[in-house]
Design a protein around this motif. Sequence first.
Motif, PDB file in Angstrom:
ATOM      1  N   GLY B 341       5.822  91.692  34.034  1.00 12.94           N
ATOM      2  CA  GLY B 341       4.700  90.899  34.516  1.00 12.94           C
ATOM      3  C   GLY B 341       4.323  89.794  33.553  1.00 12.94           C
ATOM      4  N   ALA B 342       3.719  90.200  32.432  1.00 12.23           N
ATOM      5  CA  ALA B 342       3.108  89.204  31.562  1.00 12.23           C
ATOM      6  C   ALA B 342       4.114  88.431  30.723  1.00 12.23           C
ATOM      7  N   PHE B 343       5.202  89.096  30.321  1.00 10.62           N
ATOM      8  CA  PHE B 343       6.187  88.432  29.464  1.00 10.62           C
ATOM      9  C   PHE B 343       7.367  87.892  30.265  1.00 10.62           C
ATOM     10  N   ASP B 344       7.161  87.764  31.565  1.00  7.74           N
ATOM     11  CA  ASP B 344       8.258  87.385  32.445  1.00  7.74           C
ATOM     12  C   ASP B 344       8.984  86.133  31.957  1.00  7.74           C
ATOM     13  N   ASN B 345       8.193  85.157  31.492  1.00  2.27           N
ATOM     14  CA  ASN B 345       8.798  83.887  31.076  1.00  2.27           C
ATOM     15  C   ASN B 345       9.654  84.014  29.822  1.00  2.27           C
ATOM     16  N   MET B 346       9.439  85.082  29.075  1.00  2.51           N
ATOM     17  CA  MET B 346      10.163  85.219  27.818  1.00  2.51           C
ATOM     18  C   MET B 346      11.666  85.217  28.071  1.00  2.51           C
ATOM     19  N   LEU B 347      12.092  86.012  29.060  1.00  8.53           N
ATOM     20  CA  LEU B 347      13.519  86.028  29.396  1.00  8.53           C
ATOM     21  C   LEU B 347      13.856  84.968  30.429  1.00  8.53           C
ATOM     22  N   ARG B 348      12.935  84.763  31.371  1.00  3.71           N
ATOM     23  CA  ARG B 348      13.247  83.895  32.508  1.00  3.71           C
ATOM     24  C   ARG B 348      13.585  82.475  32.069  1.00  3.71           C
ATOM     25  N   ALA B 349      12.752  81.929  31.177  1.00  2.27           N
ATOM     26  CA  ALA B 349      12.975  80.539  30.780  1.00  2.27           C
ATOM     27  C   ALA B 349      14.364  80.341  30.166  1.00  2.27           C
TER      28      ALA B 349
END
Lengths: 560, 365, 321
Positions: B341-349
Amino acid sequence: MSTTESNNAGRQATAALATENASDAAEAAHAAATPTGAPAIELKGISKAFGTVQANKDISIRVMPGTIHGIIGENGAGKSTLMSILYGFYKADAGEIWIKGKHTHIPDSQAAISAGIGMVFQHFKLVQNFTVLENIILGAEDGALLRPSLSKARKELKRLAEEYELNVDPDEKIEELSVGHQQRVEILKALYRQADILILDEPTGVLTPAEADHLFRILDFLRKEGKTIILITHKLREIMEITDTVSVMRRGEMTATVKTAETSPEQLAELMVGRKVLLNVDKTPAQPGKTVLEVENLRVKDEDGIERLKGINLEIRAGEILGIAGVAGNGQSELLEILGGFAKGTGHIRINGEEIDLTGKHSDGQSRRRRGISHVPEDRHSLGLILDFAAWENMVFGYHSDPAYQKNRFVMDNAGIVAHTAEAMERFDVRPPIPTLPAKSFSGGNQQKIVLAREIERNPALLLVGQPTRGVDIGAIEFIHKRIIELRDQGAAILLVSVELDEIRALSDRVAVMFDGQVMGIGPVETATQTGMGCLMAGMGGEDVRGMDGWTIAAPEESQ
Amino acid sequence: MEKTPKWVDVALIPLLNLLIAFVISGIVVLLIGEDPIKAIKVMVSGALGSPYGWGYTLYYATNFIFTGLAVAVAYHASQFNIGGEGQATLGGLGVALVLLAFPWPHWTIALIAAMAGGAIFGAAWAAIPAYLQAKRGSHIVITTIMFNFIGAAVLNYMLVNVLRPRGSMDPATARFGASTHLPTFHDFPLVGQFFSKSVPANVSFFVAILACYLVWVLIWRTKLGFEIRAFGRSESAARYAGISPVKIVMAAMLISGGLAGLMAINNVMGEAHRLVLNSVEGAGFIGIAVALMGRNHPFGVFLAALLFGFLYQGGGELALETTIPRELITVIQALVILFTGAFDNMLRAPIESFFVARANARKEA
Amino acid sequence: MDFGTIIEILDSAVRLGTPLLLACLAGLFSERAGIFDIGLEGKMLMAAFFSGAVAAVTGNAWLGLLAGVGGSMSLAFVHGLASITFRGNQLISGVAVNFLASGFTVLIAQSWFHQGGRTPQLSGNGRFDPITLPGAEAVQDVPFLGPIYSNLISGHSILVYVAFAMVPITWWVLFRTRFGLRLRAVGENPESVDTAGISVIRMRYTAVAITGVLAGLGGVYLATGLAAGFVKEMTAGRGYIALAALIFAKWRPVPALGATMLFGLLEAISNRYPNIDLGVVTLPIQFMQAVPYILTVIILAGFIGKAIPPRAGGQPYVKER
């Protein structure tokens, strides 16, 4: 140093950069403050990409101190991006910035401010529930406590107000101020930080003509003081009126830099769009039929209770296009919104003689669509499309309750809609013609074609069109214009709202000019003169509209 | 523009996030001086190694399917329903009232009536926050949190002061009639012989699967689902299209609350056979993790619910057989919520830019 | 109800309101900076555990305080990372933080102390003892004011006085300093701060760190002042009540004091009188427990003045389009 400079400048592809050496450029500068030496700002080879979109491509400019330099270009040409880079708001991928002859790194806005750059953004960067004074000192405080900063700013503000006609109440909250006054706060912010380079991004878009005149007077003062100003706009008139030199941008590239005195609006327009603007659309004279739309004493208030439409009266007949001209923000959007069913108001709207609801349950967009009103909205990104939805979902958006799109009582006929979308994409030349692609993956022109296909293919009695070609490439513009005329010829009534006067002239059969929520004048397009329309757009009638035969001019009301 | 393959979004990123959550949990286990490999073995054998374990795993999964669907449906309308716990609590009250009100002749009729009771009570508990959000703009996250606490107080009051049988000290309702007991996996033909009598998984599991299917139809096949998704993606465009924000927020939240309330047919009607305090046991909150992990798709929710059912049952076994408390599961749950949820962008980006770069490279080649 | 009882109830309200006040002011800093924080509960719990654990081992409440604040700040950092750096959903991050604390504290407590998820009883220097203010005993017998001074105002642990002092300090920082101006601006319109040349990220991390410290103090007080040691789930929803108080107070420090003391008073009353007989109806204890939440919903509904949160609250700051 000057050799390396001219070497660098010479490397640039922007051919029209006529400033081979500093003295040549100085001639272009304003006579009152003839500068010598280095340019106030020099950009060399700036490039910037957002994802796959190249917003700025190898851009170079030099601006001499004490001049006003215009940057003109269409929406999306990359003007604002370029200036945001200069202000340290975005980081350039490549290129150099030189300020007053010094190579300057501008990694953030703090660096820009200390280099003496101030920026007035198109969307103001003010804290709404702070006072003017608090906004002024934010980021430019002296010391950790507020009190000394505030009293110093109060004195300074008084001085600036007297010097530049920039009067604002320092203790008023921003949310209580008019847009024009908010802009003054932004200018004051820059001056308070002792900026001697001021960038203004589309400053007049939100201003009344009187406010705009006042702004230009202020800019003139500032120029005389020796300050350097960059004015970003897409309005040719403003460039011709106030700038000393002008650069033209097109699709992220700088196509030319010229002295304003040596150019003409026609030449600039050509440079802006890349070829001669031929906005003459092939169309036969209108064959108006019976009256389709009647609007009587229509009034709309916004959320804050301010009246945005102040008693509009107009009618459109079948097979005719009524163009609504005017400066953005004079009630055109509200007119579209209430006709399209997402604003509430009072008065009367009749479609084919039948009254339609302006409030309550039957005043929504679904009811309007059932009445045969289709609507190509002004802003396709936030209104016309769901960007994450596939093309096929967007193709029925708003009409998704239509029985034709249902498989049975419970579920929608998705396969049928996809097939229908594929055909419609073919007919409207949407590229790529893939119904399952999300709307955000299409270019602006193709997105607009999807919206247009959806709305036109319903064969509406009345089509509302707002800014049909904003952010749309030339090829698509012609296509879109042709389709609108075709619909007219099939007997639809069309209400066209556009801030582009040329577009209004090219498409409309009759024109209504709106100012401050009222129709200032309405009449046939053939007799409308440029100056006459300009005066009406500024809320004035008088001498200039005398020659406009067949026009009904509103009695000039006292402005509040 | 869309250069990232779909499988990256729906499978790779969630699985990587899950992996990170497990690795960190493993480190935590190491830190408290236990052996993570052994812990996994205990969990797997406890939750999946026997029909008994499966019976509990599927029982827990049933709860989480309902609450996960509840969060997912609201999410499609861009409403974060954090109140599944309270709605499931009230759903339990609805189920209990229905089952105690009438001597139901057969479990089938009782189930239908209990489903109605649970769904209506759950929906009603979501209705007030939904109405306040739609009409008055009150932030639904805060109001649903508040309603969780108010719901707990309501249940407490009802059990202590109203529903507690005379003479009983226990804050719980009377037992429901035997005719309302749902068939468990033990009672099923063919597979029944494998499951012992004490296994709590029951027909509610199939109701949950049906609910997954119906939610899928609702979201991707019906007009209402179209409108919910449209509203969730762009409120301004929905208004342009004549989609009423009030209607959508209310509809999505009522369905969401109803689904959360439906959970009670499993834990209250199917397992406990009476209503006790805190019968939901955090399942409402696990629904958040399940929906996030399942990317708000009913099939994803189903898989994520199975995963959490496994964790829950495995965690229970862990507490029995090792010295690791079952709160390890809460930590894993928190890490799943955090990373998916909250750290989604950590890997996604970085992953997305990798695929964009690869696609560009291919284009040039 | 005699005067002595009223003083006792008020005294209890002050003690019960103190952790709420600290957590509420903690939330105020974060939310004023535009970071929603529903993870106050988790931060308090983490601080309660670490302070209880370290105080138990070292026998020193001050070391416990440091450890507790450290625990809370580590969760604040997680929340900052999610909300600021990774631009994630702040609400989801808050939920995760709460569960993380809830699971982690028991896990570690069990591993360290083997007492079913609690820490050993604190005694002596392991707790923050009541402080007797100067002259408290001397004025004890002065009618009316004497008991107020010696029983209500005097005799609390240091953290209670710190909490009360934080109210004017917070107000002063927020409205009278450069830092406060920037903090409020970053919660209202981060672009205004960014274009003024101030780092939005640094401002927000600072705010989140302050939140960590204050919420930590709240948790420390729970374990070392109010109680004597950490017990599983000992925050018991106080983080959420603090959140409710923050909304109730409309994100302002002085009303925050009023709201938290009101909620503390409600708890004190319901502890003393489980069922309140009003003649016509009897208010059950469950109602008293639910009152803070009900009041918050009413406030949120805008029936008693609208509670408008900071405008940029909950939205990650994205500069590039």
